[in-house]
Design a protein around this motif. Sequence first.
Motif, mmCIF file in Angstrom:
data_model
loop_
_atom_site.group_PDB
_atom_site.id
_atom_site.type_symbol
_atom_site.label_atom_id
_atom_site.label_comp_id
_atom_site.label_asym_id
_atom_site.label_seq_id
_atom_site.Cartn_x
_atom_site.Cartn_y
_atom_site.Cartn_z
ATOM 1 N N ILE A 5 52.579 -11.024 64.803
ATOM 2 C CA ILE A 5 51.599 -11.854 64.099
ATOM 3 C C ILE A 5 50.723 -12.582 65.106
ATOM 4 O O ILE A 5 51.220 -13.142 66.088
ATOM 5 C CB ILE A 5 52.316 -12.878 63.193
ATOM 6 C CG1 ILE A 5 53.175 -12.151 62.151
ATOM 7 C CG2 ILE A 5 51.302 -13.794 62.504
ATOM 8 C CD1 ILE A 5 54.179 -13.050 61.457
ATOM 9 N N HIS A 7 47.506 -15.357 64.800
ATOM 10 C CA HIS A 7 46.718 -16.183 63.871
ATOM 11 C C HIS A 7 45.855 -17.126 64.701
ATOM 12 O O HIS A 7 46.367 -18.022 65.380
ATOM 13 C CB HIS A 7 47.662 -16.975 62.955
ATOM 14 C CG HIS A 7 46.948 -17.750 61.888
ATOM 15 N ND1 HIS A 7 47.628 -18.422 60.889
ATOM 16 C CD2 HIS A 7 45.631 -17.974 61.644
ATOM 17 C CE1 HIS A 7 46.767 -19.017 60.093
ATOM 18 N NE2 HIS A 7 45.546 -18.761 60.536
ATOM 19 N N GLN A 75 51.173 -17.158 67.627
ATOM 20 C CA GLN A 75 51.509 -15.742 67.715
ATOM 21 C C GLN A 75 52.987 -15.568 68.023
ATOM 22 O O GLN A 75 53.617 -16.442 68.631
ATOM 23 C CB GLN A 75 50.671 -15.049 68.790
ATOM 24 C CG GLN A 75 50.787 -15.633 70.169
ATOM 25 C CD GLN A 75 49.834 -14.954 71.159
ATOM 26 O OE1 GLN A 75 49.215 -13.942 70.851
ATOM 27 N NE2 GLN A 75 49.723 -15.516 72.347
ATOM 28 N N SER A 183 53.721 -20.900 51.903
ATOM 29 C CA SER A 183 52.694 -20.343 52.776
ATOM 30 C C SER A 183 53.354 -19.432 53.789
ATOM 31 O O SER A 183 54.506 -19.631 54.174
ATOM 32 C CB SER A 183 51.923 -21.447 53.504
ATOM 33 O OG SER A 183 52.763 -22.093 54.463
ATOM 34 N N TYR A 185 52.827 -15.240 55.836
ATOM 35 C CA TYR A 185 52.045 -14.061 56.219
ATOM 36 C C TYR A 185 52.513 -12.859 55.410
ATOM 37 O O TYR A 185 53.678 -12.775 55.022
ATOM 38 C CB TYR A 185 52.199 -13.776 57.716
ATOM 39 C CG TYR A 185 51.712 -14.904 58.590
ATOM 40 C CD1 TYR A 185 50.355 -15.098 58.822
ATOM 41 C CD2 TYR A 185 52.610 -15.792 59.180
ATOM 42 C CE1 TYR A 185 49.897 -16.139 59.610
ATOM 43 C CE2 TYR A 185 52.166 -16.839 59.972
ATOM 44 C CZ TYR A 185 50.809 -17.004 60.182
ATOM 45 O OH TYR A 185 50.359 -18.050 60.963
ATOM 46 N N TYR A 187 52.469 -8.591 55.288
ATOM 47 C CA TYR A 187 52.195 -7.292 55.905
ATOM 48 C C TYR A 187 51.777 -6.325 54.809
ATOM 49 O O TYR A 187 52.552 -6.042 53.894
ATOM 50 C CB TYR A 187 53.433 -6.760 56.621
ATOM 51 C CG TYR A 187 53.265 -5.350 57.142
ATOM 52 C CD1 TYR A 187 52.374 -5.076 58.165
ATOM 53 C CD2 TYR A 187 53.985 -4.296 56.582
ATOM 54 C CE1 TYR A 187 52.200 -3.779 58.635
ATOM 55 C CE2 TYR A 187 53.826 -3.000 57.044
ATOM 56 C CZ TYR A 187 52.934 -2.750 58.070
ATOM 57 O OH TYR A 187 52.768 -1.470 58.529
ATOM 58 N N ALA A 195 45.733 -11.629 55.703
ATOM 59 C CA ALA A 195 47.164 -11.555 56.018
ATOM 60 C C ALA A 195 47.828 -12.920 56.002
ATOM 61 O O ALA A 195 49.040 -13.023 55.853
ATOM 62 C CB ALA A 195 47.355 -10.879 57.373
ATOM 63 N N SER A 196 47.059 -13.979 56.179
ATOM 64 C CA SER A 196 47.583 -15.320 55.951
ATOM 65 C C SER A 196 47.654 -15.514 54.441
ATOM 66 O O SER A 196 46.655 -15.348 53.743
ATOM 67 C CB SER A 196 46.657 -16.363 56.588
ATOM 68 O OG SER A 196 47.122 -17.652 56.358
ATOM 69 N N HIS A 197 48.829 -15.856 53.934
ATOM 70 C CA HIS A 197 49.045 -15.666 52.509
ATOM 71 C C HIS A 197 49.778 -16.862 51.893
ATOM 72 O O HIS A 197 50.332 -17.710 52.603
ATOM 73 C CB HIS A 197 49.861 -14.387 52.318
ATOM 74 C CG HIS A 197 49.920 -13.893 50.912
ATOM 75 N ND1 HIS A 197 48.826 -13.848 50.083
ATOM 76 C CD2 HIS A 197 50.965 -13.414 50.169
ATOM 77 C CE1 HIS A 197 49.171 -13.378 48.918
ATOM 78 N NE2 HIS A 197 50.468 -13.106 48.936
ATOM 79 N N HIS A 223 56.886 -10.216 53.419
ATOM 80 C CA HIS A 223 56.435 -11.589 53.547
ATOM 81 C C HIS A 223 57.196 -12.335 54.645
ATOM 82 O O HIS A 223 58.412 -12.195 54.767
ATOM 83 C CB HIS A 223 56.618 -12.338 52.227
ATOM 84 C CG HIS A 223 55.813 -11.782 51.094
ATOM 85 N ND1 HIS A 223 56.082 -10.551 50.529
ATOM 86 C CD2 HIS A 223 54.741 -12.277 50.422
ATOM 87 C CE1 HIS A 223 55.215 -10.327 49.543
ATOM 88 N NE2 HIS A 223 54.393 -11.350 49.467
ATOM 89 N N VAL A 254 43.415 -13.286 61.404
ATOM 90 C CA VAL A 254 44.856 -13.100 61.246
ATOM 91 C C VAL A 254 45.182 -11.619 61.318
ATOM 92 O O VAL A 254 44.563 -10.808 60.631
ATOM 93 C CB VAL A 254 45.364 -13.688 59.907
ATOM 94 C CG1 VAL A 254 46.880 -13.566 59.806
ATOM 95 C CG2 VAL A 254 44.925 -15.130 59.743
ATOM 96 N N VAL A 256 48.642 -9.021 61.176
ATOM 97 C CA VAL A 256 50.068 -8.807 60.974
ATOM 98 C C VAL A 256 50.306 -7.325 61.114
ATOM 99 O O VAL A 256 49.871 -6.523 60.279
ATOM 100 C CB VAL A 256 50.546 -9.304 59.600
ATOM 101 C CG1 VAL A 256 52.046 -9.063 59.428
ATOM 102 C CG2 VAL A 256 50.222 -10.795 59.419
#
Length: 259
Positions: A5, A7, A75, A183, A185, A187, A195-197, A223, A254, A256
């Motif tokens: 990851i 970000h 990261q 909150s 990430y 894939y 990808a930030s989710h 996730h 971002v 992933v």
Amino acid sequence: MKLMINHQTHYQYTDWAKNSIQYIKMMPQSNSHQQVHTWEISVPGAQKMKKDAFANLWLTSNQVDPFQTMLIMAQGIVEIDLKHQYGVQDHLSPWLFLQPTTTTLCNTEMLAFAQHYVPQVNLSHFHRLAAALLLKMPYETASTTVCHTAVESFFAGHGVCQDHSHVFIAMAKALGVPARYVSGYLYANNQSHLASHAWAEIYLDGNWHMIDVSNQLFQPEAHVYVAIGRDYWDVAPVRGVREQGGIESMYSIVQVLAC
């Protein structure tokens, strides 16, 4: 499955800013669902790490010197357990997540919508509700802001993962079911979703159950958990204050990737 990851959050200011304090929640932790192999966060200024009331890692950064740009970069490598079926358990009482917040209030029309798809409280009915919400509120990138409440998002008729989560949480709580905001990430091969989710989880039968309305996913197979709270404002990746700086602009990158 191991995920790499990266970000990056870039800030720019039209004037010199100074004396900024940034509150950052971008640090995943190892738990029953995931193992954090490496994780680094880069941010200028003096730093202090602690945990918030929800046991999320919380980094405070204080930058005194003047600046016109700021880069916050997180990261690392996180391995997730593909067999893990439930949301991450925590030390908190699930009944805390019945507490109302301004962002997750439910009005009478929303409650009627929820009751139509959840005539009885069980998981399959909540899956039906999630499907109905996505039809009513199709995913539309950049269609709302972080300041939208659940009521505003519901009547807007579109939204992103944050809006889907807030609306679902508001409805679940109105039905008497604890619901929380997560909150993290994601894939996925679908690049239309950042990808930030974020997603919702409800507490039923002694377990937290994932309800990812935006992707219609109900197990955390792709996730990475970063922070848990009642709504977005409990888990916001970056919040802060500063002196001066003029107009602020921000963008995020971002990635992933499986590794």
